[in-house]
Design a protein around this motif. Structure first.
Motif, PDB file in Angstrom:
ATOM      1  N   ARG A  59     -40.534  -1.114  68.385  1.00  0.00           N
ATOM      2  CA  ARG A  59     -39.371  -0.354  67.917  1.00  0.00           C
ATOM      3  C   ARG A  59     -38.397   0.014  69.016  1.00  0.00           C
ATOM      4  N   THR A  60     -38.927   0.657  70.057  1.00  0.00           N
ATOM      5  CA  THR A  60     -38.032   1.249  71.052  1.00  0.00           C
ATOM      6  C   THR A  60     -37.179   0.183  71.721  1.00  0.00           C
ATOM      7  N   ARG A 109     -39.627   1.391  80.490  1.00  0.00           N
ATOM      8  CA  ARG A 109     -40.891   1.917  79.959  1.00  0.00           C
ATOM      9  C   ARG A 109     -42.016   1.488  80.882  1.00  0.00           C
ATOM     10  N   HIS A 142     -40.673  10.785  76.314  1.00  0.00           N
ATOM     11  CA  HIS A 142     -40.074   9.686  75.545  1.00  0.00           C
ATOM     12  C   HIS A 142     -38.816  10.280  74.898  1.00  0.00           C
ATOM     13  N   GLN A 145     -37.120   8.992  71.639  1.00  0.00           N
ATOM     14  CA  GLN A 145     -37.912   9.222  70.424  1.00  0.00           C
ATOM     15  C   GLN A 145     -37.811  10.686  69.995  1.00  0.00           C
ATOM     16  N   ARG A 182     -46.615  11.219  74.722  1.00  0.00           N
ATOM     17  CA  ARG A 182     -45.308  11.560  75.320  1.00  0.00           C
ATOM     18  C   ARG A 182     -44.308  11.924  74.225  1.00  0.00           C
ATOM     19  N   VAL A 183     -44.524  11.379  73.026  1.00  0.00           N
ATOM     20  CA  VAL A 183     -43.631  11.715  71.904  1.00  0.00           C
ATOM     21  C   VAL A 183     -43.763  13.204  71.572  1.00  0.00           C
ATOM     22  N   ARG A 253     -49.934   8.683  66.443  1.00  0.00           N
ATOM     23  CA  ARG A 253     -50.941   7.633  66.561  1.00  0.00           C
ATOM     24  C   ARG A 253     -52.039   8.072  67.529  1.00  0.00           C
ATOM     25  N   GLN A 255     -53.905   7.444  70.463  1.00  0.00           N
ATOM     26  CA  GLN A 255     -53.542   6.577  71.595  1.00  0.00           C
ATOM     27  C   GLN A 255     -54.815   6.026  72.225  1.00  0.00           C
ATOM     28  N   ARG A 258     -54.779   4.938  75.761  1.00  0.00           N
ATOM     29  CA  ARG A 258     -54.531   5.936  76.808  1.00  0.00           C
ATOM     30  C   ARG A 258     -55.707   6.901  76.962  1.00  0.00           C
ATOM     31  N   PRO A 293     -44.029   8.428  64.736  1.00  0.00           N
ATOM     32  CA  PRO A 293     -43.183   7.576  65.585  1.00  0.00           C
ATOM     33  C   PRO A 293     -43.497   6.089  65.479  1.00  0.00           C
ATOM     34  N   GLY A 294     -44.658   5.755  64.890  1.00  0.00           N
ATOM     35  CA  GLY A 294     -45.087   4.369  64.847  1.00  0.00           C
ATOM     36  C   GLY A 294     -45.543   3.928  66.229  1.00  0.00           C
TER      37      GLY A 294
HETATM   38  C1  NCD Z   1     -44.692   5.709  70.822  1.00  0.00           C
HETATM   39  C2  NCD Z   1     -44.871   5.434  72.277  1.00  0.00           C
HETATM   40  O1  NCD Z   1     -44.851   4.288  72.717  1.00  0.00           O
HETATM   41  O2  NCD Z   1     -44.991   6.385  73.001  1.00  0.00           O
HETATM   42  N1  NCD Z   1     -44.165   4.705  70.047  1.00  0.00           N
HETATM   43  C3  NCD Z   1     -42.822   4.537  69.976  1.00  0.00           C
HETATM   44  O3  NCD Z   1     -42.138   4.499  70.959  1.00  0.00           O
HETATM   45  N2  NCD Z   1     -42.284   4.445  68.752  1.00  0.00           N
HETATM   46  C4  NCD Z   1     -45.895   6.267  70.234  1.00  0.00           C
HETATM   47  C5  NCD Z   1     -47.124   5.397  70.252  1.00  0.00           C
HETATM   48  O4  NCD Z   1     -47.253   4.492  71.044  1.00  0.00           O
HETATM   49  O5  NCD Z   1     -47.999   5.723  69.465  1.00  0.00           O
END
Ligand code: NCD
Length: 349
Positions: A59-60, A109, A142, A145, A182-183, A253, A255, A258, A293-294
């Motif tokens: 997405r981003t 990123r 982020h 987002q 980070r979201v 999500r 993670q 992570r 955020p997906g």
């Molecule tokens: C997020 C991210 O990469 O931090 N996704 C995003 O940018 N839409 C959240 C995630 O990875 O779960």
């Protein structure tokens, strides 16, 4: 857009109420303009935007690239697997290659927190005019987002005038893996700055107690908080306590990539305790929107039925709002850099 102070955009902790208002106002303008094909806006004509994603993204990255194209910028994208990184080139040297090719904006990123900030510092020290926009760094931040989530909520609460005031006094729950998100961190800065009260909900392994003090002091390197009065943050362990009375729920999500250790006993147990469903949402006491955020792990953070219910779930709306929000950021950065504000007049108008 006088008053925009941010040469680089690394973190929302440094955003003032006026900054949020500027982003939301522009995002709304871009959202309602037809900006495709011959009607692209010329604002970034002749500028070069490079998206350097050292971590995967759907997405981003595409959202930034589309945003840049709608403002008539040239776009270059970088992917680690087919680059000289695999030959041992450092991240900073890779980025400098794009600077040497004339990139005006680097959207970066990286899985390590310090990378976008370090790069911004290096560029400043070298006297380069290139600016850095953080596309997500480690667990830290982020910003785009956080801002698109804010825009989505503001549009939901005040469709005719989606400004930061739309969030004032609202209660927003953020559920799940806060620790690795980070979201969530960017949302905490954004939502509390606009006067929303946030309820965080998750198990101690994914939500340490001290998150309730997250916005109480500015991060290292920042001398003061530009927002005079923020909303509050409360930590809850059970959805039964977190959801009653909220105006919206954001879930995150898990993670898995992570997590340094086995923090969760099982996904089905997580879903049982923190998964959202139509039924669970009744705890809110009113019909509220759900954000994510997906990418979503179907059946883990929420049921498939809820994810596909577009009358409640704003996931697609978030994706849609990502483009005008990122256009707003690119525009503001370009405007801050040039003496004259870039033109917002459509080519064919
Ligand atoms: C997020 C991210 O990469 O931090 N996704 C995003 O940018 N839409 C959240 C995630 O990875 O779960």
């Amino acid at each position: 857009m006088n008053g925009w102070q941010h040469r680089h955009i690394i973190d929302l902790a440094s955003f003032s109420s006026e900054d949020y208002a500027a982003v939301l106002e522009l995002a709304e303008r871009f959202r309602s303009l037809p900006v495709t094909g011959a009607r692209k806006l010329p604002a970034l004509q002749g500028r070069l935007v490079a998206t350097l994603f050292f971590e995967p993204s759907t997405r981003t990255r595409s959202s930034f690239e589309l945003a840049a194209k709608r403002l008539s910028a040239d776009v270059m994208s970088f992917s680690p697997s087919s680059s000289s990184l695999s030959k041992g080139e450092s991240v900073l040297d890779t980025a400098r290659t794009y600077v040497a090719m004339g990139a005006d904006v680097l959207v970066v990123r990286h899985r390590s927190t310090a990378v976008p900030e370090q790069l911004a510092r290096d560029l400043d020290a070298a006297g380069e005019r290139t600016v850095v926009l953080n596309g997500g760094d480690g667990l830290h931040s982020h910003p785009s987002q956080g801002l698109l989530d804010l825009f989505t909520l503001a549009r939901h609460f005040a469709p005719d005038h989606p400004s930061p005031e739309a969030l004032q006094g609202k209660r927003i729950a953020i559920v799940g893996d806060i620790l690795h998100s980070r979201v969530a961190r960017s949302n905490l800065w954004a939502l509390t700055a606009c006067g929303a009260d946030v309820v965080l909900c998750g198990p101690p392994s994914l939500l340490p107690d001290d998150f309730s003090a997250f916005v109480e002091s500015p991060p290292p390197g920042q001398s003061f908080d530009p927002v005079a009065q923020r909303g509050t943050i409360r930590v809850e362990r059970k959805l039964e306590r977190a959801l009653p009375g909220v105006d919206a729920v954001m879930t995150l999500r898990l993670q898995k990539e992570r997590m340094g250790q086995q923090l969760l006993t099982s996904l089905s147990r997580y879903h049982r305790d923190y998964g959202l469903s139509h039924d669970r949402l009744k705890l809110c006491g009113q019909l509220v929107p759900v954000l994510h955020p997906g990418p979503v792990n179907r059946g883990v953070e929420m049921t498939s039925a809820l994810l596909d219910d577009l009358s409640i779930c704003l996931v697609e709306e978030q994706v849609r709002n990502g483009v005008p929000t990122r256009m707003a950021l690119l525009y503001l950065m370009a405007a801050a850099e040039s003496a004259a504000e870039p033109s917002l007049v459509s080519r064919s108008s």
